[in-house]
Enzyme design. Structure first.
Site, PDB file in Angstrom:
ATOM      1  N   LYS A   5      39.835  38.299  57.626  1.00 43.33           N
ATOM      2  CA  LYS A   5      38.954  39.470  57.688  1.00 43.33           C
ATOM      3  C   LYS A   5      38.934  40.085  56.308  1.00 43.33           C
ATOM      4  O   LYS A   5      39.952  40.096  55.607  1.00 43.33           O
ATOM      5  CB  LYS A   5      39.462  40.509  58.699  1.00 43.33           C
ATOM      6  CG  LYS A   5      39.189  40.164  60.132  1.00 43.33           C
ATOM      7  CD  LYS A   5      39.567  41.318  61.032  1.00 43.33           C
ATOM      8  CE  LYS A   5      39.376  40.977  62.489  1.00 43.33           C
ATOM      9  NZ  LYS A   5      39.836  42.084  63.361  1.00 43.33           N
ATOM     10  N   GLU A   6      37.772  40.606  55.940  1.00 43.39           N
ATOM     11  CA  GLU A   6      37.639  41.268  54.653  1.00 43.39           C
ATOM     12  C   GLU A   6      36.720  42.468  54.794  1.00 43.39           C
ATOM     13  O   GLU A   6      35.935  42.554  55.733  1.00 43.39           O
ATOM     14  CB  GLU A   6      37.146  40.301  53.578  1.00 43.39           C
ATOM     15  CG  GLU A   6      35.864  39.584  53.888  1.00 43.39           C
ATOM     16  CD  GLU A   6      35.542  38.497  52.884  1.00 43.39           C
ATOM     17  OE1 GLU A   6      36.446  37.772  52.449  1.00 43.39           O
ATOM     18  OE2 GLU A   6      34.358  38.382  52.530  1.00 43.39           O
ATOM     19  N   LYS A  10      30.652  44.583  43.016  1.00 45.75           N
ATOM     20  CA  LYS A  10      30.973  44.455  44.439  1.00 45.75           C
ATOM     21  C   LYS A  10      32.415  43.973  44.543  1.00 45.75           C
ATOM     22  O   LYS A  10      32.785  42.962  43.952  1.00 45.75           O
ATOM     23  CB  LYS A  10      30.042  43.457  45.125  1.00 45.75           C
ATOM     24  CG  LYS A  10      30.244  43.362  46.627  1.00 45.75           C
ATOM     25  CD  LYS A  10      29.147  42.528  47.259  1.00 45.75           C
ATOM     26  CE  LYS A  10      29.115  42.696  48.756  1.00 45.75           C
ATOM     27  NZ  LYS A  10      27.925  42.032  49.328  1.00 45.75           N
TER      28      LYS A  10
END
Length: 183
Positions: A91-92, A104
Protein backbone atom coordinates in the site's frame (compact mmCIF):
# COMPACT_ATOMS: atom_id res chain seq x y z
CA UNK A 1 8.61 18.21 -36.29
CA UNK A 2 10.72 15.34 -35.06
CA UNK A 3 10.09 14.18 -31.51
CA UNK A 4 12.60 12.18 -29.58
CA UNK A 5 13.32 11.05 -26.11
CA UNK A 6 16.92 11.36 -25.10
CA UNK A 7 17.80 8.91 -22.37
CA UNK A 8 20.40 10.23 -20.02
CA UNK A 9 20.52 8.21 -16.88
CA UNK A 10 22.36 9.40 -13.86
CA UNK A 11 22.31 6.99 -10.99
CA UNK A 12 23.37 8.16 -7.58
CA UNK A 13 23.59 5.57 -4.91
CA UNK A 14 24.43 6.88 -1.51
CA UNK A 15 24.38 5.29 1.83
CA UNK A 16 24.53 7.10 5.13
CA UNK A 17 25.06 5.27 8.40
CA UNK A 18 22.90 6.61 11.20
CA UNK A 19 22.06 5.02 14.56
CA UNK A 20 22.33 1.41 13.35
CA UNK A 21 20.24 2.17 10.24
CA UNK A 22 21.34 2.88 6.72
CA UNK A 23 19.71 5.59 4.60
CA UNK A 24 19.87 5.06 0.85
CA UNK A 25 19.04 7.36 -2.05
CA UNK A 26 18.85 6.23 -5.67
CA UNK A 27 18.41 8.89 -8.37
CA UNK A 28 17.81 8.74 -12.12
CA UNK A 29 17.53 11.68 -14.53
CA UNK A 30 15.77 11.18 -17.86
CA UNK A 31 16.17 13.91 -20.49
CA UNK A 32 12.98 14.37 -22.52
CA UNK A 33 12.99 16.24 -25.83
CA UNK A 34 9.65 16.94 -27.49
CA UNK A 35 7.52 17.68 -24.44
CA UNK A 36 7.57 20.51 -21.94
CA UNK A 37 7.76 20.09 -18.17
CA UNK A 38 4.12 21.21 -17.92
CA UNK A 39 3.00 18.56 -20.43
CA UNK A 40 4.87 15.77 -18.64
CA UNK A 41 3.73 17.03 -15.23
CA UNK A 42 0.09 16.95 -16.36
CA UNK A 43 0.34 13.15 -16.59
CA UNK A 44 2.13 12.64 -13.26
CA UNK A 45 -0.21 15.04 -11.42
CA UNK A 46 -3.36 13.63 -12.98
CA UNK A 47 -5.85 11.85 -10.73
CA UNK A 48 -5.96 9.21 -13.49
CA UNK A 49 -2.20 8.54 -13.34
CA UNK A 50 -2.55 5.21 -11.47
CA UNK A 51 -4.86 3.77 -14.14
CA UNK A 52 -2.78 5.20 -17.00
CA UNK A 53 0.44 3.66 -15.65
CA UNK A 54 -1.30 0.31 -15.15
CA UNK A 55 -2.34 0.41 -18.82
CA UNK A 56 1.09 1.53 -20.02
CA UNK A 57 2.98 -1.06 -17.95
CA UNK A 58 0.80 -4.22 -17.85
CA UNK A 59 3.80 -6.49 -17.18
CA UNK A 60 4.90 -4.38 -14.22
CA UNK A 61 1.58 -3.86 -12.46
CA UNK A 62 -0.98 -6.62 -12.21
CA UNK A 63 -3.43 -4.31 -10.49
CA UNK A 64 -3.52 -0.79 -9.05
CA UNK A 65 -6.49 -0.08 -6.80
CA UNK A 66 -7.34 3.32 -5.35
CA UNK A 67 -8.54 2.43 -1.84
CA UNK A 68 -9.03 5.98 -0.54
CA UNK A 69 -9.28 9.31 -2.33
CA UNK A 70 -9.56 10.21 -5.98
CA UNK A 71 -5.94 9.82 -7.13
CA UNK A 72 -4.86 13.15 -5.63
CA UNK A 73 -2.94 14.01 -2.45
CA UNK A 74 -3.87 11.71 0.41
CA UNK A 75 -5.02 8.90 -1.89
CA UNK A 76 -4.10 5.40 -0.75
CA UNK A 77 -3.39 2.73 -3.34
CA UNK A 78 -2.87 -1.02 -3.23
CA UNK A 79 -0.32 -2.10 -5.79
CA UNK A 80 -0.26 -5.75 -6.87
CA UNK A 81 2.67 -6.98 -8.93
CA UNK A 82 2.72 -10.10 -11.15
CA UNK A 83 3.17 -13.50 -9.53
CA UNK A 84 6.80 -14.16 -8.61
CA UNK A 85 7.57 -10.49 -7.95
CA UNK A 86 9.28 -9.44 -4.73
CA UNK A 87 7.46 -7.80 -3.11
CA UNK A 88 4.10 -9.03 -4.38
CA UNK A 89 1.93 -6.23 -2.97
CA UNK A 90 2.06 -3.01 -0.98
CA UNK A 91 0.00 0.00 0.00
CA UNK A 92 1.20 3.49 -0.74
CA UNK A 93 -0.03 7.02 -0.19
CA UNK A 94 0.37 10.13 -2.33
CA UNK A 95 1.82 12.52 0.25
CA UNK A 96 2.90 15.35 -2.08
CA UNK A 97 1.60 16.58 -5.42
CA UNK A 98 3.14 20.04 -5.72
CA UNK A 99 2.17 21.80 -8.95
CA UNK A 100 4.60 24.68 -8.44
CA UNK A 101 7.65 22.44 -7.97
CA UNK A 102 6.21 19.66 -10.20
CA UNK A 103 6.96 17.14 -7.45
CA UNK A 104 5.08 13.95 -6.61
CA UNK A 105 6.04 11.90 -3.55
CA UNK A 106 4.65 8.47 -2.79
CA UNK A 107 5.15 6.89 0.64
CA UNK A 108 4.93 3.13 1.11
CA UNK A 109 2.67 2.63 4.15
CA UNK A 110 2.10 -1.12 4.39
CA UNK A 111 3.50 -4.37 3.04
CA UNK A 112 6.14 -4.39 0.36
CA UNK A 113 9.63 -3.52 1.54
CA UNK A 114 8.28 -2.53 4.96
CA UNK A 115 7.42 -6.19 5.59
CA UNK A 116 11.05 -7.03 4.79
CA UNK A 117 12.44 -4.75 7.50
CA UNK A 118 12.73 -1.41 5.69
CA UNK A 119 11.55 1.32 8.08
CA UNK A 120 10.99 4.11 5.52
CA UNK A 121 10.41 3.88 1.75
CA UNK A 122 9.49 6.79 -0.52
CA UNK A 123 9.49 7.22 -4.29
CA UNK A 124 9.30 10.57 -6.03
CA UNK A 125 9.18 12.20 -9.43
CA UNK A 126 10.25 15.77 -10.07
CA UNK A 127 9.77 17.31 -13.50
CA UNK A 128 12.43 19.94 -14.19
CA UNK A 129 12.01 22.34 -17.15
CA UNK A 130 14.88 22.84 -19.58
CA UNK A 131 13.13 24.93 -22.25
CA UNK A 132 9.67 25.18 -23.81
CA UNK A 133 9.84 21.67 -25.34
CA UNK A 134 12.23 19.71 -23.16
CA UNK A 135 12.59 18.71 -19.53
CA UNK A 136 14.16 16.26 -17.12
CA UNK A 137 12.19 13.62 -15.25
CA UNK A 138 14.09 13.11 -12.01
CA UNK A 139 13.12 9.87 -10.28
CA UNK A 140 14.21 9.13 -6.73
CA UNK A 141 13.95 6.24 -4.28
CA UNK A 142 14.78 6.95 -0.64
CA UNK A 143 14.72 4.31 2.03
CA UNK A 144 16.00 3.54 5.50
CA UNK A 145 16.83 0.05 6.65
CA UNK A 146 18.35 -1.29 9.87
CA UNK A 147 21.95 -2.39 9.43
CA UNK A 148 21.05 -5.94 10.45
CA UNK A 149 18.73 -6.48 7.44
CA UNK A 150 20.28 -4.14 4.84
CA UNK A 151 22.12 -6.92 3.01
CA UNK A 152 18.89 -8.92 2.69
CA UNK A 153 16.79 -6.20 1.04
CA UNK A 154 19.03 -3.57 -0.56
CA UNK A 155 19.74 -5.74 -3.61
CA UNK A 156 15.97 -5.96 -4.24
CA UNK A 157 15.42 -2.18 -4.31
CA UNK A 158 16.18 -0.41 -7.57
CA UNK A 159 15.49 2.82 -9.46
CA UNK A 160 14.77 0.84 -12.64
CA UNK A 161 10.99 0.67 -12.03
CA UNK A 162 10.72 4.45 -11.74
CA UNK A 163 12.96 4.92 -14.77
CA UNK A 164 10.63 2.61 -16.73
CA UNK A 165 7.66 4.71 -15.62
CA UNK A 166 9.46 7.90 -16.66
CA UNK A 167 10.25 6.47 -20.12
CA UNK A 168 6.68 5.34 -20.83
CA UNK A 169 5.29 8.63 -19.49
CA UNK A 170 7.50 10.62 -21.87
CA UNK A 171 6.58 8.40 -24.82
CA UNK A 172 2.86 8.57 -23.93
CA UNK A 173 2.86 12.38 -23.76
CA UNK A 174 4.88 12.79 -26.97
CA UNK A 175 2.77 10.23 -28.88
CA UNK A 176 -0.45 11.94 -27.77
CA UNK A 177 0.92 15.33 -28.86
CA UNK A 178 1.58 13.83 -32.30
CA UNK A 179 -1.99 12.52 -32.51
CA UNK A 180 -3.41 15.93 -31.61
CA UNK A 181 -1.11 17.66 -34.12
CA UNK A 182 -2.31 15.34 -36.91
CA UNK A 183 -5.91 16.57 -36.61
Amino acid sequence: MKYQIVFSVFLLFSSIYSAESLKYTLISDLDVVGASADEIWALFASNDAPQIFQQLLPGVFEKIEVLEGNGGVGSVLRITYPKGSVPLTNKEKFVTIDNRRRLKEVLQTEGGYLDMGVTFFMESFEIIPKNYKSCIIKSMVRYTVPDAVASNVSHLISIEGLLGMAKVAAKYVIDNKKKIAEY
